[in-house]
Design a protein around this motif. Structure first.
Motif, mmCIF file in Angstrom:
data_model
loop_
_atom_site.group_PDB
_atom_site.id
_atom_site.type_symbol
_atom_site.label_atom_id
_atom_site.label_comp_id
_atom_site.label_asym_id
_atom_site.label_seq_id
_atom_site.Cartn_x
_atom_site.Cartn_y
_atom_site.Cartn_z
ATOM 1 N N GLU A 1 2.222 12.620 -3.938
ATOM 2 C CA GLU A 1 2.880 11.325 -3.852
ATOM 3 C C GLU A 1 3.138 10.957 -2.385
ATOM 4 O OE1 GLU A 1 6.741 9.070 -5.843
ATOM 5 O OE2 GLU A 1 6.557 11.243 -5.952
ATOM 6 N N ALA A 2 2.841 9.721 -2.024
ATOM 7 C CA ALA A 2 3.059 9.262 -0.652
ATOM 8 C C ALA A 2 4.541 9.019 -0.409
ATOM 9 C CB ALA A 2 2.269 7.986 -0.393
ATOM 10 N N ARG A 3 4.864 8.943 0.866
ATOM 11 C CA ARG A 3 6.279 8.760 1.223
ATOM 12 C C ARG A 3 6.798 7.410 0.739
ATOM 13 N NH1 ARG A 3 10.958 8.857 1.796
ATOM 14 N NH2 ARG A 3 12.188 9.711 3.493
ATOM 15 N N TYR A 4 6.069 6.346 1.047
ATOM 16 C CA TYR A 4 6.473 4.999 0.613
ATOM 17 C C TYR A 4 5.294 4.330 -0.093
ATOM 18 C CZ TYR A 4 10.262 5.466 4.042
ATOM 19 O OH TYR A 4 11.344 5.913 4.754
ATOM 20 N N THR A 5 5.643 3.561 -1.105
ATOM 21 C CA THR A 5 4.639 2.741 -1.781
ATOM 22 C C THR A 5 5.231 1.353 -2.009
ATOM 23 O OG1 THR A 5 3.680 4.673 -2.909
ATOM 24 C CG2 THR A 5 3.190 2.477 -3.799
ATOM 25 N N ASN B 1 10.467 7.316 11.883
ATOM 26 C CA ASN B 1 9.207 8.020 11.696
ATOM 27 C C ASN B 1 8.053 7.035 11.533
ATOM 28 O OD1 ASN B 1 10.544 10.497 11.793
ATOM 29 N ND2 ASN B 1 10.834 10.572 9.567
ATOM 30 N N LEU B 2 6.867 7.551 11.802
ATOM 31 C CA LEU B 2 5.667 6.736 11.708
ATOM 32 C C LEU B 2 4.857 7.178 10.498
ATOM 33 C CD1 LEU B 2 4.605 6.685 15.471
ATOM 34 C CD2 LEU B 2 6.045 5.056 14.255
ATOM 35 N N TYR B 3 4.291 6.204 9.793
ATOM 36 C CA TYR B 3 3.520 6.475 8.585
ATOM 37 C C TYR B 3 2.199 5.703 8.651
ATOM 38 C CZ TYR B 3 8.142 7.966 7.077
ATOM 39 O OH TYR B 3 9.382 8.583 7.005
ATOM 40 N N GLY C 1 0.827 -1.207 0.000
ATOM 41 C CA GLY C 1 0.000 0.000 0.000
ATOM 42 C C GLY C 1 0.856 1.249 0.000
ATOM 43 N N SER C 2 0.198 2.406 0.093
ATOM 44 C CA SER C 2 0.886 3.706 0.148
ATOM 45 C C SER C 2 0.854 4.210 1.583
ATOM 46 C CB SER C 2 0.190 4.718 -0.780
ATOM 47 O OG SER C 2 0.303 4.301 -2.125
ATOM 48 N N TRP C 3 2.028 4.648 2.071
ATOM 49 C CA TRP C 3 2.183 5.082 3.455
ATOM 50 C C TRP C 3 2.741 6.506 3.475
ATOM 51 C CZ3 TRP C 3 0.771 1.387 7.143
ATOM 52 C CH2 TRP C 3 0.628 0.077 6.670
ATOM 53 N N ASP C 4 2.145 7.340 4.363
ATOM 54 C CA ASP C 4 2.611 8.727 4.458
ATOM 55 C C ASP C 4 2.385 9.226 5.877
ATOM 56 O OD1 ASP C 4 3.402 10.982 2.300
ATOM 57 O OD2 ASP C 4 2.271 11.897 3.971
ATOM 58 N N GLU C 5 3.053 10.368 6.196
ATOM 59 C CA GLU C 5 2.909 10.944 7.525
ATOM 60 C C GLU C 5 1.543 11.605 7.706
ATOM 61 O OE1 GLU C 5 6.265 13.490 7.436
ATOM 62 O OE2 GLU C 5 7.591 12.020 8.353
ATOM 63 N N ILE C 6 0.972 12.085 6.625
ATOM 64 C CA ILE C 6 -0.330 12.746 6.678
ATOM 65 C C ILE C 6 -1.283 11.997 5.751
ATOM 66 C CG2 ILE C 6 -1.576 14.900 6.241
ATOM 67 C CD1 ILE C 6 1.060 16.383 6.659
ATOM 68 N N VAL C 7 -2.379 11.578 6.326
ATOM 69 C CA VAL C 7 -3.352 10.822 5.527
ATOM 70 C C VAL C 7 -4.741 11.430 5.628
ATOM 71 C CG1 VAL C 7 -2.078 8.656 5.699
ATOM 72 C CG2 VAL C 7 -3.763 9.251 7.463
ATOM 73 N N SER C 8 -4.840 12.599 6.280
ATOM 74 C CA SER C 8 -6.156 13.211 6.445
ATOM 75 C C SER C 8 -6.751 13.616 5.104
ATOM 76 C CB SER C 8 -6.073 14.438 7.382
ATOM 77 O OG SER C 8 -5.163 15.395 6.861
ATOM 78 N N LEU D 1 5.439 -3.123 11.374
ATOM 79 C CA LEU D 1 4.032 -2.740 11.476
ATOM 80 C C LEU D 1 3.676 -2.570 12.945
ATOM 81 C CD1 LEU D 1 2.216 -5.046 8.880
ATOM 82 C CD2 LEU D 1 2.675 -2.585 8.690
ATOM 83 N N LEU D 2 3.006 -1.438 13.245
ATOM 84 C CA LEU D 2 2.575 -1.133 14.612
ATOM 85 C C LEU D 2 1.067 -0.889 14.624
ATOM 86 C CD1 LEU D 2 5.427 1.412 15.498
ATOM 87 C CD2 LEU D 2 5.409 -1.067 15.904
ATOM 88 N N ASP D 3 0.528 -0.822 15.832
ATOM 89 C CA ASP D 3 -0.887 -0.482 16.003
ATOM 90 C C ASP D 3 -1.782 -1.412 15.183
ATOM 91 O OD1 ASP D 3 -3.063 0.898 16.961
ATOM 92 O OD2 ASP D 3 -2.953 2.493 15.429
ATOM 93 N N ASN D 4 -1.518 -2.731 15.359
ATOM 94 C CA ASN D 4 -2.314 -3.766 14.665
ATOM 95 C C ASN D 4 -2.293 -3.581 13.145
ATOM 96 O OD1 ASN D 4 -3.118 -5.049 17.072
ATOM 97 N ND2 ASN D 4 -4.828 -3.599 17.336
ATOM 98 N N GLY D 5 -1.119 -3.187 12.622
ATOM 99 C CA GLY D 5 -0.964 -3.085 11.179
ATOM 100 C C GLY D 5 -1.415 -1.775 10.581
ATOM 101 N N LYS D 6 -1.797 -0.812 11.418
ATOM 102 C CA LYS D 6 -2.276 0.461 10.899
ATOM 103 C C LYS D 6 -1.152 1.467 10.674
ATOM 104 C CE LYS D 6 -6.746 0.015 13.208
ATOM 105 N NZ LYS D 6 -7.681 0.617 14.204
ATOM 106 N N THR D 7 0.005 1.216 11.278
ATOM 107 C CA THR D 7 1.115 2.158 11.204
ATOM 108 C C THR D 7 2.360 1.444 10.704
ATOM 109 O OG1 THR D 7 0.215 3.429 13.066
ATOM 110 C CG2 THR D 7 2.540 3.775 12.523
#
Length: 210
Positions: free
Chosen positions: A136-140, A203-205, A122-129, A188-194
């Protein structure tokens, strides 16, 4: 008329040649040799007959069938140590046991895979609001690629350290078209959400909504 014979007490009669006493008949007839009376002969015959009968019965009992006179309990029987059965019983018994089941491939850690686990894709970023829309997301991560902003790499191998931690072996090309190889770790943290790096201060994404 029956004759009555009484013992003459007045005189002891002389002994006969066979040791028998002579008795005198009161009728005046000459004395006769008294041997065995009829009653004695009868009793002797009865005794002899009884003896023969008892001996016959004992003889029949002594020749009774072996199965009726001898009984050997199985636990007291003498084992037979000859023959194939005895050889088979002498061998140590080996019980076949089913091989232990191997754990499933997904439960073995660490292990290596050729694709990125689904939970990390998936796509992971610091801001997802903003749902990562228009940027472009930080990581894909896909099954076989990893994109870090403008740098695209191919995933050559994945080391699955645990259910929530992996290490990617990637290869790519820099701006000068030079090939490079690198290793990148994720957790993966927070049950796979982070998503985070493999360092504690990474950093957390958050995953961008689809």
């Amino acid at each position: 008329m029956a004759k009555i014979i009484i013992k003459d007490e007045r005189a002891v009669p002389p002994a006969s040649p066979r040791g028998k006493r002579l008795y005198r008949d009161v009728s005046g007839e000459p004395p006769t040799l008294y041997s065995l009376s009829r009653t004695t002969v009868f009793l002797a015959a009865v005794a002899w007959t009884a003896t023969i009968g008892l001996a016959f019965m004992l003889g029949r009992a002594s020749v009774a069938p072996l199965s009726q006179t001898i009984s050997i309990a199985p636990e007291n029987a003498v084992p037979d140590h000859s023959g194939p059965k005895a050889l088979a019983s002498a061998r140590p018994s080996v019980q076949a046991t089913a091989p232990a089941e191997m754990p499933k491939h997904a439960e073995i850690y660490p292990r290596f895979a050729s694709v990125v686990p689904t939970a990390f894709r998936g796509s992971w970023d610091e801001i997802v609001s903003d749902r990562c829309a228009g940027r472009e997301a930080r990581y894909t991560l896909t099954a076989t690629t990893f994109r870090n902003f403008e740098v695209n790499t191919d995933v050559e191998k994945v080391k699955v350290i645990s259910k929530n931690q992996i290490e990617l072996s990637v290869t790519g090309y820099d701006e000068g078209n030079n090939q490079f190889n690198d290793k990148i770790g994720f957790r993966l943290l927070d049950n796979g959400k982070t998503l985070s790096g493999d360092k504690e201060d990474s950093n957390l994404y958050r995953k961008c909504p689809p």
